[in-house]
Design an enzyme around this catalytic site. Structure first.
Site, PDB file in Angstrom:
ATOM      1  N   LEU A   6      11.814   8.060   0.319  1.00 25.36           N
ATOM      2  CA  LEU A   6      12.742   8.428   0.871  1.00 25.36           C
ATOM      3  C   LEU A   6      13.020   8.711   2.625  1.00 25.36           C
ATOM      4  O   LEU A   6      12.373  10.157   2.587  1.00 25.36           O
ATOM      5  CB  LEU A   6      13.678   9.064   0.423  1.00 25.36           C
ATOM      6  CG  LEU A   6      15.100   8.321   0.250  1.00 25.36           C
ATOM      7  CD1 LEU A   6      15.910   8.397  -1.089  1.00 25.36           C
ATOM      8  CD2 LEU A   6      16.068   9.301   0.979  1.00 25.36           C
ATOM      9  N   ASP A  60      27.056   7.432   5.594  1.00 25.34           N
ATOM     10  CA  ASP A  60      27.203   8.710   6.109  1.00 25.34           C
ATOM     11  C   ASP A  60      26.654  10.126   5.113  1.00 25.34           C
ATOM     12  O   ASP A  60      27.610  10.662   4.020  1.00 25.34           O
ATOM     13  CB  ASP A  60      29.051   8.743   6.425  1.00 25.34           C
ATOM     14  CG  ASP A  60      29.280   9.913   7.472  1.00 25.34           C
ATOM     15  OD1 ASP A  60      28.934  10.911   7.051  1.00 25.34           O
ATOM     16  OD2 ASP A  60      30.571   9.889   7.641  1.00 25.34           O
ATOM     17  N   ASN A  85      15.727  14.015   7.268  1.00 29.20           N
ATOM     18  CA  ASN A  85      15.953  13.915   9.358  1.00 29.20           C
ATOM     19  C   ASN A  85      16.851  14.065   9.651  1.00 29.20           C
ATOM     20  O   ASN A  85      17.545  14.436  10.365  1.00 29.20           O
ATOM     21  CB  ASN A  85      14.475  12.485   9.881  1.00 29.20           C
ATOM     22  CG  ASN A  85      14.786  12.774  11.274  1.00 29.20           C
ATOM     23  OD1 ASN A  85      14.428  13.325  11.672  1.00 29.20           O
ATOM     24  ND2 ASN A  85      15.455  11.530  11.416  1.00 29.20           N
ATOM     25  N   TYR A 150      23.899  24.299  15.655  1.00 22.05           N
ATOM     26  CA  TYR A 150      23.452  23.474  15.189  1.00 22.05           C
ATOM     27  C   TYR A 150      22.245  24.778  15.093  1.00 22.05           C
ATOM     28  O   TYR A 150      21.323  24.165  14.412  1.00 22.05           O
ATOM     29  CB  TYR A 150      23.281  22.429  16.660  1.00 22.05           C
ATOM     30  CG  TYR A 150      21.732  22.278  16.724  1.00 22.05           C
ATOM     31  CD1 TYR A 150      21.644  21.065  15.434  1.00 22.05           C
ATOM     32  CD2 TYR A 150      20.645  22.589  17.720  1.00 22.05           C
ATOM     33  CE1 TYR A 150      19.961  19.913  15.953  1.00 22.05           C
ATOM     34  CE2 TYR A 150      19.114  21.613  16.808  1.00 22.05           C
ATOM     35  CZ  TYR A 150      19.475  20.925  16.572  1.00 22.05           C
ATOM     36  OH  TYR A 150      18.029  20.015  16.359  1.00 22.05           O
ATOM     37  N   LYS A 154      19.780  24.710  11.736  1.00 18.00           N
ATOM     38  CA  LYS A 154      17.768  24.779  11.833  1.00 18.00           C
ATOM     39  C   LYS A 154      17.792  26.329  11.177  1.00 18.00           C
ATOM     40  O   LYS A 154      16.553  25.718  10.921  1.00 18.00           O
ATOM     41  CB  LYS A 154      17.203  24.866  13.145  1.00 18.00           C
ATOM     42  CG  LYS A 154      18.509  22.852  13.457  1.00 18.00           C
ATOM     43  CD  LYS A 154      18.050  21.909  12.520  1.00 18.00           C
ATOM     44  CE  LYS A 154      17.655  20.148  13.116  1.00 18.00           C
ATOM     45  NZ  LYS A 154      18.353  19.209  12.102  1.00 18.00           N
TER      46      LYS A 154
END
Length: 259
Positions: A6, A60, A85, A150, A154
């Site tokens: 997946l 979404d 990802n 962001y 991460k």
């Protein structure tokens, strides 16, 4: 029996390249993306390279309970490889950026990714095999003024991946965090024309090369993977600086590349 993989954010860029690699290794593919049109094209392209089934799920991933909805849509079938990802960036001072967009990012990068990992992991551990690749970033190694959410998200993904990779030792299941530097994908289009992500030409990697590096690291069961020698150096550099200095360097790079 064939195994099932997946991949989220699979319609283009790194997700597409990773799906290609999985197809070459004869994995049945479940591809998830918000872009229905692009996802349909990706499905057609991949079906030309594999005789195995390619299933697409338009979703979404910033929505509440997106992880449960994805697995329900595929009848909770066992997943042998999970590649988290999907993601996007947002440029600007935190006091000025749009909260709704930031909230979507937090749900996608952290909540949905973590939840999907948890839901899939139970079956992997029970079967004694499985691989997970989580998309982190070189941004994970330092604070990121003007892309604060962001960079922080991460950093979470790297820390989370390393922690559960340690917990899973001896189970037959591995978790790898891929931490690329600047990579030529659609990511740049979603950030901002002001972001340095759109100005960097030096050290810009191709999605194909980064995907191949991350895929190989996942198959070997590495805990984290940083493509490129220069990026490896940049990942270590913040440890040699104070936290304030590291933040100041990122701020300088971002501001220098404003229009």
């Amino acid at each position: 029996m064939s195994k099932t993989a997946l991949v989220t954010g699979a319609a283009s860029g790194l997700g597409y390249e990773l799906a290609l690699l999985l197809a070459k290794d004869d994995y049945k593919l479940i591809l998830v993306d918000i872009d229905a049109v692009c996802l349909k094209k990706t499905k057609s392209a991949l079906e030309k390279t594999t005789l195995l089934e390619v299933v697409t799920v338009v979703k979404d991933l910033s929505e509440k309970n997106a992880a449960e909805a994805i697995l329900k849509s595929i009848n909770n079938q066992p997943i042998d490889v999970l590649i988290n990802n999907a993601g996007f960036g947002l440029y600007g001072s935190f006091v000025e950026t749009d909260w709704e967009r930031e909230c979507d990012m937090l749900h996608l990068h952290i909540v949905t990714t973590t939840h999907l990992t948890k839901l899939v992991l139970e079956g992997m551990v029970r079967r004694g095999s499985g691989k997970i690749l989580n998309m982190s970033s070189l941004a994970a190694f330092q604070p990121g003024p003007l892309m604060a959410i962001y960079y922080a998200s991460k950093g979470y993904m790297l820390s989370f991946s390393e922690a559960i990779a340690n917990e899973l030792k001896g189970t037959g299941v591995t978790v790898t965090a891929l931490c690329p530097g600047p990579t030529k994908t659609a990511f740049q289009e979603t950030v901002s024309s002001h972001s340095c992500e759109n100005k960097i030409t030096f050290n810009m990697a191709s999605a194909k090369a980064v995907a191949a590096y991350g895929y190989n690291a996942m198959q070997k069961g590495k805990t984290y993977a940083i493509p490129g020698r220069f990026n490896k150096f940049l990942a270590v550099l913040p440890r040699l600086l104070s936290r304030n200095a590291a933040a100041a360097v990122v701020r300088h790079i971002q501001e220098k590349n404003r229009d």
